[in-house]
Design an enzyme around this catalytic site. Structure first.
Site, PDB file in Angstrom:
ATOM      1  CG  HIS A  45      -0.446   0.212   2.513  1.00  0.00           C
ATOM      2  ND1 HIS A  45      -0.159  -0.833   3.368  1.00  0.00           N
ATOM      3  CD2 HIS A  45      -0.131   1.344   3.184  1.00  0.00           C
ATOM      4  CE1 HIS A  45       0.311  -0.350   4.503  1.00  0.00           C
ATOM      5  NE2 HIS A  45       0.346   0.972   4.417  1.00  0.00           N
ATOM      6  CG  ASP A  78      -0.070  -4.107   2.692  1.00  0.00           C
ATOM      7  OD1 ASP A  78       0.117  -3.496   1.617  1.00  0.00           O
ATOM      8  OD2 ASP A  78      -0.170  -3.525   3.786  1.00  0.00           O
ATOM      9  CB  SER A  93       2.991   1.455   6.231  1.00  0.00           C
ATOM     10  OG  SER A  93       1.793   1.706   6.885  1.00  0.00           O
TER      11      SER A  93
END
Length: 175
Positions: free
Chosen positions: A55, A84, A168
């Site tokens: 992402h 992901d 992230s």
């Protein structure tokens, strides 16, 4: 004489210092405009391979990796949207250090961990941050139902360490 004493446990600052050369800022761009950023970690310093979250990179057409203030272009090698995960490659590997993968089987409930990343902030420069916590669940299934088209992740480590937007893709390490 009894058995030798165990080696001293490093403190958080020592671990952060060790992992810094293995943690990078990842910026996804469309044209010349940055559209998202996150963090990555060095899977293989010799080959210039950087792991981040899908992402972080998915909307980009070009990617930049920055470490110690030095930026360089990166090539998107592969993505696994269902997990992901994304893999980037940089040419200049100088200064990169491989961060070896740990074993989830060796994690223990309550074990101390450190999350490193480059969170979004109001500062003009991106600064690496570290947060601490413990392993809350060693193996968890993540299935967020209130998000459009969420991935179902079946083997994640849950922690109470603060993970800020921008962290992230960054590493979660033990002492």
């Amino acid at each position: 004489p009894g058995p030798p004493p165990p080696p001293p446990t490093p403190d958080v600052a020592d671990v952060v210092e060790q992992v810094t050369k293995s943690t990078v800022l990842v910026v996804a761009q469309r044209g010349l405009d940055p559209i998202s950023s996150g963090t990555g970690w060095v899977l293989d310093a010799g080959d210039g391979l950087i792991v981040t979250n899908n992402h972080v990179v998915q909307m980009g057409t070009a990617w930049t990796v920055t470490m110690d203030g030095d930026s360089q272009p990166a090539t998107l090698v592969a993505t696994a949207p269902c997990e992901d995960v994304a893999l980037l490659k940089v040419r200049d590997t100088q200064g990169l250090e491989t961060l070896p993968l740990g074993s989830q089987e060796k994690l223990r409930l309550g074990q101390a961990v450190i999350a490193l990343g480059y969170p979004a902030n109001a500062a003009a420069q991106d600064n690496l941050t570290a947060t601490t916590g413990v392993v809350s669940v060693v193996q968890e299934t993540y299935d967020q139902i209130d998000v459009v088209d969420p991935p179902v992740l079946t083997n994640v480590v849950q922690t109470d360490a603060t993970i800020n937007p921008g962290n992230s893709g960054g590493p979660l390490v033990t002492l």
